[in-house]
Design a protein around this motif. Sequence first.
Motif: not given
Length: 82
Positions: A59-65
């Motif tokens: 979830l955090v990786v997708v948010a930053f992406l």
Amino acid sequence: MLDMKIEDIKESIETMKNRLERSIQMQSLLRAFEARDRNLQESNMSRVNFWSAVNLGVLVVVAFLQVYMLKSLFEDKRQVRT
């Protein structure tokens, strides 16, 4: 008549003893079931915690992406000559 009462008392004591032994067996069986179920719950809890942490990481990786992609859409790529 006294012998009859003594026999009745002996019989009721024997019956109570048998019932008490059965109760003890049932309690130890229930303790074993509880221990087994508790171990299963703790195993499931650790599995749920692991996959929740993996899900949070994704979830955090997708948010930053998404933030990066959105910023790149609004960047001005033209170069200004002075």
